[in-house]
Design an enzyme around this catalytic site. Structure first.
Site, PDB file in Angstrom:
ATOM      1  CE  LYS A  65      43.976  29.526  48.929  1.00  0.00           C
ATOM      2  NZ  LYS A  65      44.227  30.275  47.676  1.00  0.00           N
TER       3      LYS A  65
ATOM      4  NE  ARG B 219      49.820  30.976  49.573  1.00  0.00           N
ATOM      5  CZ  ARG B 219      48.750  31.546  50.122  1.00  0.00           C
ATOM      6  NH1 ARG B 219      48.339  31.198  51.306  1.00  0.00           N
ATOM      7  NH2 ARG B 219      48.082  32.461  49.451  1.00  0.00           N
TER       8      ARG B 219
ATOM      9  NE  ARG C 170      40.962  38.897  47.469  1.00  0.00           N
ATOM     10  CZ  ARG C 170      41.671  37.790  47.670  1.00  0.00           C
ATOM     11  NH1 ARG C 170      41.067  36.630  47.826  1.00  0.00           N
ATOM     12  NH2 ARG C 170      42.979  37.839  47.672  1.00  0.00           N
TER      13      ARG C 170
ATOM     14  NE  ARG D 234      44.621  40.090  50.647  1.00  0.00           N
ATOM     15  CZ  ARG D 234      44.698  38.762  50.547  1.00  0.00           C
ATOM     16  NH1 ARG D 234      43.665  38.012  50.867  1.00  0.00           N
ATOM     17  NH2 ARG D 234      45.794  38.191  50.126  1.00  0.00           N
TER      18      ARG D 234
ATOM     19  NE  ARG E  56      48.454  37.436  46.407  1.00  0.00           N
ATOM     20  CZ  ARG E  56      47.170  37.756  46.488  1.00  0.00           C
ATOM     21  NH1 ARG E  56      46.712  38.846  45.905  1.00  0.00           N
ATOM     22  NH2 ARG E  56      46.345  36.988  47.138  1.00  0.00           N
TER      23      ARG E  56
HETATM   24  P1  AMP Z   1      46.249  34.691  51.374  1.00  0.00           P
HETATM   25  O1  AMP Z   1      45.384  35.562  52.232  1.00  0.00           O
HETATM   26  O2  AMP Z   1      46.073  33.244  51.656  1.00  0.00           O
HETATM   27  O3  AMP Z   1      46.149  35.025  49.920  1.00  0.00           O
HETATM   28  O4  AMP Z   1      47.773  35.024  51.801  1.00  0.00           O
HETATM   29  C1  AMP Z   1      48.294  36.329  51.632  1.00  0.00           C
HETATM   30  C2  AMP Z   1      49.814  36.280  51.712  1.00  0.00           C
HETATM   31  O5  AMP Z   1      50.221  35.779  52.990  1.00  0.00           O
HETATM   32  C3  AMP Z   1      50.489  35.375  50.691  1.00  0.00           C
HETATM   33  O6  AMP Z   1      50.680  36.013  49.446  1.00  0.00           O
HETATM   34  C4  AMP Z   1      51.815  35.080  51.394  1.00  0.00           C
HETATM   35  O7  AMP Z   1      52.684  36.178  51.310  1.00  0.00           O
HETATM   36  C5  AMP Z   1      51.378  34.959  52.852  1.00  0.00           C
HETATM   37  N1  AMP Z   1      51.005  33.563  53.194  1.00  0.00           N
HETATM   38  C6  AMP Z   1      49.765  33.095  53.526  1.00  0.00           C
HETATM   39  N2  AMP Z   1      49.804  31.764  53.751  1.00  0.00           N
HETATM   40  C7  AMP Z   1      51.090  31.382  53.541  1.00  0.00           C
HETATM   41  C8  AMP Z   1      51.763  30.129  53.590  1.00  0.00           C
HETATM   42  N3  AMP Z   1      51.115  28.982  53.883  1.00  0.00           N
HETATM   43  N4  AMP Z   1      53.097  30.127  53.300  1.00  0.00           N
HETATM   44  C9  AMP Z   1      53.762  31.249  53.013  1.00  0.00           C
HETATM   45  N5  AMP Z   1      53.184  32.451  52.928  1.00  0.00           N
HETATM   46  C10 AMP Z   1      51.852  32.527  53.189  1.00  0.00           C
END
Ligand code: AMP
Ligand code: ZN
Length: 209
Positions: free
Chosen positions: A13, A88, A122, A153, A164
């Site tokens: 994404k 999400r 990654r 990360r 996740r």
């Molecule tokens: P990402 O970088 O999109 O993989 O997001 C990393 C982490 O941020 C996720 O595993 C969640 O803990 C949190 N997070 C990001 N976007 C959301 C969302 N829309 N709702 C809830 N938690 C989020």
């Protein structure tokens, strides 16, 4: 166009949102990036979010929704945007529907085994957020754009990756049906190479204009 990028962690994404946003000249709105900035700035929201993110869990809906509302109200969002990693949950999607008119939801469809490989290999630039994969890096350890040393990360470590994916299947995958019922869903097969995927996304977006 107001676009959602849906898909499991590791689907690409972020990578695709960067490419397509540059093509279309619209902002990429990544809730993950915004939360990581809040953590780096040690804000109250950041400190709260960190406890959930470190465990691979979702940050509570009301926290994320508040951040997105504020962001979408900014001037640069008026000509369109890509939401990367939001919504999400069904509650987030419902609330988004109250504040925005979504034109299309791109669902990046990837097999779980490919995801695990992508996530564990990654690396990201802590300055600009650009994603890399160890397979493509060779000897390089720094960001092409700004020279910053790349990092892994915390939530890309093996033990968190599985939670996740579980959270994705339980809470986020129902959004596939949610947007299909609204007639907005476009599925993109995303096991392929990044440039092939972005070509397919661009074609799909041109066809839905
Ligand atoms: P990402 O970088 O999109 O993989 O997001 C990393 C982490 O941020 C996720 O595993 C969640 O803990 C949190 N997070 C990001 N976007 C959301 C969302 N829309 N709702 C809830 N938690 C989020
Ligand atoms: Zn960088």
């Amino acid at each position: 166009m107001n676009i959602i990028f849906l898909g499991p962690p590791g689907a690409g994404k972020g990578t695709q949102a960067q490419i397509i946003c540059a093509n279309l000249g619209i902002p990429q709105i990544s809730t993950g990036d915004m939360l990581r900035s809040a953590i780096a700035a040690k804000t109250e929201t950041g400190m709260l979010a960190k406890t959930f993110m470190d465990g691979g869990q979702l940050v509570p809906d009301e926290v994320v929704i508040a951040i997105v509302k504020e962001r979408l109200a900014m001037d640069d969002c008026q000509k369109g945007y890509i939401l990367d990693g939001f919504p999400r949950t069904v509650q987030q999607a419902t609330e988004l529907g109250n504040i925005a008119k979504i034109d299309v939801c791109i669902d990046l469809d990837v097999d779980d085994e490919v995801l695990v490989k992508r996530l564990s290999g990654r690396r990201v630039c802590p300055t600009c957020g650009a994603p890399y994969h160890v397979n493509m890096l060779g000897d390089q350890t720094t960001c092409k754009a700004d020279g910053t040393e790349l990092i892994q990360r915390d939530d890309d470590k093996a033990e968190t990756v599985l939670s996740r994916l579980q959270v994705y299947h339980q809470k986020t995958a129902p959004l596939i049906d949610f947007y299909a019922e609204l007639g907005l869903l476009k599925k993109i097969e995303a096991n392929a190479a990044p440039d092939e995927i972005s070509d397919n996304i661009m074609k799909t977006l041109e066809a839905s204009r």
